[in-house]
Design a protein around this motif. Structure first.
Motif, PDB file in Angstrom:
ATOM      1  N   ILE A   1      -9.475  -6.503  -1.479  1.00  0.00           N
ATOM      2  CA  ILE A   1      -9.839  -5.167  -0.987  1.00  0.00           C
ATOM      3  C   ILE A   1      -8.578  -4.490  -0.439  1.00  0.00           C
ATOM      4  O   ILE A   1      -7.759  -5.130   0.222  1.00  0.00           O
ATOM      5  N   ASN A   2      -8.436  -3.197  -0.717  1.00  0.00           N
ATOM      6  CA  ASN A   2      -7.325  -2.433  -0.145  1.00  0.00           C
ATOM      7  C   ASN A   2      -7.663  -2.003   1.262  1.00  0.00           C
ATOM      8  O   ASN A   2      -8.534  -1.153   1.463  1.00  0.00           O
ATOM      9  N   PHE A   3      -6.996  -2.607   2.222  1.00  0.00           N
ATOM     10  CA  PHE A   3      -7.269  -2.219   3.604  1.00  0.00           C
ATOM     11  C   PHE A   3      -6.329  -1.095   4.019  1.00  0.00           C
ATOM     12  O   PHE A   3      -5.180  -1.040   3.569  1.00  0.00           O
ATOM     13  N   PHE A   4      -6.812  -0.237   4.894  1.00  0.00           N
ATOM     14  CA  PHE A   4      -6.012   0.887   5.349  1.00  0.00           C
ATOM     15  C   PHE A   4      -4.804   0.374   6.129  1.00  0.00           C
ATOM     16  O   PHE A   4      -4.961  -0.327   7.134  1.00  0.00           O
ATOM     17  N   PRO A   5      -3.566   0.704   5.661  1.00  0.00           N
ATOM     18  CA  PRO A   5      -2.381   0.217   6.388  1.00  0.00           C
ATOM     19  C   PRO A   5      -2.165   1.070   7.634  1.00  0.00           C
ATOM     20  O   PRO A   5      -2.044   2.283   7.528  1.00  0.00           O
ATOM     21  N   ASP A   6      -2.122   0.415   8.775  1.00  0.00           N
ATOM     22  CA  ASP A   6      -2.057   1.161  10.027  1.00  0.00           C
ATOM     23  C   ASP A   6      -0.786   2.019  10.139  1.00  0.00           C
ATOM     24  O   ASP A   6      -0.765   3.016  10.840  1.00  0.00           O
ATOM     25  N   ASN A   7       0.263   1.597   9.401  1.00  0.00           N
ATOM     26  CA  ASN A   7       1.508   2.377   9.506  1.00  0.00           C
ATOM     27  C   ASN A   7       1.583   3.536   8.498  1.00  0.00           C
ATOM     28  O   ASN A   7       2.598   4.210   8.387  1.00  0.00           O
ATOM     29  N   LEU A   8       0.522   3.768   7.760  1.00  0.00           N
ATOM     30  CA  LEU A   8       0.535   4.858   6.770  1.00  0.00           C
ATOM     31  C   LEU A   8       0.629   6.214   7.473  1.00  0.00           C
ATOM     32  O   LEU A   8      -0.093   6.460   8.450  1.00  0.00           O
ATOM     33  N   ASP A   9       1.531   7.046   6.981  1.00  0.00           N
ATOM     34  CA  ASP A   9       1.678   8.377   7.571  1.00  0.00           C
ATOM     35  C   ASP A   9       0.548   9.285   7.056  1.00  0.00           C
ATOM     36  O   ASP A   9       0.491   9.597   5.867  1.00  0.00           O
ATOM     37  N   VAL A  10      -0.338   9.670   7.951  1.00  0.00           N
ATOM     38  CA  VAL A  10      -1.468  10.498   7.511  1.00  0.00           C
ATOM     39  C   VAL A  10      -1.441  11.880   8.180  1.00  0.00           C
ATOM     40  O   VAL A  10      -2.422  12.618   8.126  1.00  0.00           O
ATOM     41  N   GLN A  11      -0.297  12.185   8.784  1.00  0.00           N
ATOM     42  CA  GLN A  11      -0.206  13.490   9.453  1.00  0.00           C
ATOM     43  C   GLN A  11      -0.487  14.605   8.447  1.00  0.00           C
ATOM     44  O   GLN A  11       0.069  14.612   7.333  1.00  0.00           O
ATOM     45  N   ASN A  12      -1.372  15.499   8.830  1.00  0.00           N
ATOM     46  CA  ASN A  12      -1.743  16.650   8.007  1.00  0.00           C
ATOM     47  C   ASN A  12      -2.516  16.282   6.726  1.00  0.00           C
ATOM     48  O   ASN A  12      -2.771  17.132   5.886  1.00  0.00           O
TER      49      ASN A  12
END
Ligand code: ADP
Ligand code: 3PG
Ligand code: MG
Length: 396
Positions: free
Chosen positions: A4-15
């Motif tokens: 399963i692809n887990f959401f990477p906490d360090n992913l930049d999701v700004q905007n």
């Protein structure tokens, strides 16, 4: 098996606009929230996404609306609760998903949240409709499913939506839930006892046959047991029963015998003439036409306690009675206390799941301890079965 692809906490999701599927399906009575657990468990991740300056669109269902937009199943009480807690602008979307739907979400700014009204108000959701999934997907850049408890549903906001969005991930709560259940599956020690109750008979009865291969004892309680009583030719008055289950119950008994799995059904019960009334203990040959079985009886409770004491692993989903009325909560509370005592004092591995099972446990006046408490009921059982859940397979 694919991961399963887990959401990477360090992913930049700004905007970035995130579509976050949650299970905010909490018990309500007259629009008052009766148990906050499912909502409270979702809050840390919403807060984290706000901190990360994402634009957040939350989708959830509530109950199973039959009539068009049944007001009793509006997410408004949940909206009011999270609005009080989250320190940002949070909007409630009650519109339709027409061709201009994207414009209706364009005002959302970084760190703000929109909660969409009960997604099951749209028939297309439960139909896993292609067009509807596409409209939902068009609203965001990233999709995150943090609703393990409805990942067994092949429905638009869980399943087909992933075809129409760039990136899809599983959220941290979902990860925590499956990590805990995987650990139990790996560590479980025999005898393994599974207790199944509650009222979602059609969802759960089909799960039982495959579970029988994995467990030593199966205990059936709650409204679920009524179908087994009908199979045994008892008259159950006005109790909740599902039609046409004789064949599946027969198959369950046959398969249990082949797999050396012992099935225990209630021996006595507590009946009432209405849900909000009082009850009396009865044997099953004494039930009148106007009576409803609303809890298990004292004799049954003793037998279940014995079984729990003898078990090394207990998996439980579904209340043993109509616990919302204290007069019918004794069975559920006794099971909870017995599992808790054995977990705390002994070495019992215990996993409990289900929105209502958790709500029942939270009503207990004593502190209870279990190895893991899952938000999921039906999904928990299907996952234990070893099934690839539709909502998880699309995240692989
Ligand atoms: P969970 O949410 O834990 O997965 P379900 O949704 O299947 O469990 O079922 C919970 C509901 O079942 C509760 O509202 C409870 O009152 C009801 N219930 C349990 N036993 C009975 C019974 N004998 N008659 C009527 N309702 C029952
Ligand atoms: C649950 O309460 O088990 C989940 O929210 C799923 O609900 P459903 O059985 O109506 O799909
Ligand atoms: Mg439930």
């Amino acid at each position: 098996m694919d991961k399963i692809n887990f959401f990477p906490d360090n992913l930049d999701v700004q905007n970035k606009t995130i579509i976050l599927r949650l299970d905010l399906n909490v018990p309500l009575k007259d629009k008052v929230i009766k148990d906050y657990t499912r909502i409270d468990l979702c809050l840390p991740f919403i807060k984290r996404l706000i901190e990360k300056k994402a634009k957040i669109i939350i989708i959830s269902h509530l109950g199973r609306p039959k009539k068009n937009k049944d007001p009793a199943l509006s997410l408004m009480p949940i909206y009011k609760y999270i609005k009080k807690i989250l320190q940002t602008n949070i909007y409630f979307f009650m519109g339709n998903f027409d061709d201009k739907v994207k414009d209706k979400f364009s005002h959302l700014k970084e760190g703000e949240v929109i909660l969409i009204e009960n997604i099951r108000y749209f028939k297309e959701e439960t139909d896993d409709d292609e067009n509807f999934s596409q409209k939902l997907g068009s609203l965001g850049d990233i999709y995150i499913n943090d609703a393990f408890s409805c990942s067994h549903r092949k429905q638009a906001s869980i399943h087909k939506i992933t075809r129409y969005i760039n990136k899809s991930y599983a959220g941290p709560l979902l990860k925590k839930e499956i990590d805990a259940i995987n650990l139990v599956i790996e560590k479980k020690r025999e005898p393994v006892t599974c207790i199944i109750g509650g009222s979602k008979i059609s969802t759960k009865i089909n799960v039982i046959t495959s579970l029988l291969e994995k467990i030593n004892n199966l205990i059936i309680v709650g409204a679920m047991a009524n179908n087994f009583l009908v199979y045994k030719n008892f008259k159950v008055g006005k109790s909740i029963v599902e039609n046409n289950t004789k064949e599946i119950v027969e198959k369950i008994y046959k398969k249990a015998a082949e797999n050396n799995c012992e099935i225990m059904i209630p021996r006595d019960c507590k009946v009432g003439t209405k849900f909000d009334g009082e009850g009396k203990i009865k044997n099953f040959d004494k039930i009148h036409d106007n009576e409803i079985i609303l809890d298990i009886g004292t004799n049954t409770i003793s037998k279940i306690k014995e079984k729990i004491d003898q078990s090394n692993t207990v998996l439980w989903n579904g209340p043993a009675g109509y616990f919302e009325n204290e007069n019918f909560s004794h069975g559920t509370m006794s099971i909870a206390e017995s599992i808790s005592r054995n977990t705390f004092e002994g070495s019992l591995i215990s996993v409990l799941g289900g929105g209502d099972t958790i709500a029942a446990i939270n009503k207990s006046k004593t502190r209870l301890s279990f190895s893991h408490l899952s938000t999921a009921g039906g999904a928990f059982l299907e996952y234990l079965e070893g099934k690839d859940l539709p909502g998880l397979s699309v995240l692989k």
